[in-house]
Scaffold this motif. Sequence first.
Motif, short mmCIF file in Angstrom:
data_model
loop_
_atom_site.label_atom_id
_atom_site.label_comp_id
_atom_site.label_asym_id
_atom_site.label_seq_id
_atom_site.Cartn_x
_atom_site.Cartn_y
_atom_site.Cartn_z
N TYR A 100 -25.51 22.63 0.31
CA TYR A 100 -24.87 23.98 0.09
C TYR A 100 -25.99 24.66 0.71
CZ TYR A 100 -24.27 28.46 -3.16
OH TYR A 100 -24.55 29.79 -3.20
N ALA A 101 -24.94 25.57 1.28
CA ALA A 101 -25.42 26.44 1.85
C ALA A 101 -25.90 27.84 1.05
CB ALA A 101 -25.33 26.73 3.69
N TRP A 134 -17.39 32.52 -1.79
CA TRP A 134 -18.58 31.73 -1.16
C TRP A 134 -17.86 30.62 -1.93
CZ3 TRP A 134 -21.05 32.61 3.00
CH2 TRP A 134 -22.35 30.90 3.29
N GLY A 154 -19.03 27.80 -0.52
CA GLY A 154 -20.57 27.10 -0.50
C GLY A 154 -20.73 26.72 1.07
N ARG A 155 -20.06 27.41 1.75
CA ARG A 155 -20.25 27.57 3.35
C ARG A 155 -19.66 28.78 4.17
NH1 ARG A 155 -18.82 21.97 5.65
NH2 ARG A 155 -20.07 20.75 4.05
N ARG A 156 -19.43 29.78 3.73
CA ARG A 156 -18.84 31.10 3.85
C ARG A 156 -18.16 31.60 3.10
NH1 ARG A 156 -13.10 31.10 6.18
NH2 ARG A 156 -12.07 29.35 5.85
#
Length: 67
Positions: free
Chosen positions: A18-19, A50, A52-54
């Motif tokens: 997760y980012a 969101w 998790g990436r973008r």
Amino acid sequence: MRALLTLLLLATLAGCVYAPPIGPAPAPLVEQVPPPPPGYYVWRPGHWRWNGRRYIWAPGHYVLRPA
């Protein structure tokens, strides 16, 4: 064989990272609101979410008006 399985496991887990979002979401998009369907519906505007990436755009849609 063991090295191959380890590499495969690590490659699979790498996609699960997760980012956290960096900065605020983009400005809302301008949507053309279609005519409402018959009945008690209200327009729920679109928003950025969101994944998790973008940020991805979740378009607006009609929902049944709460009672």
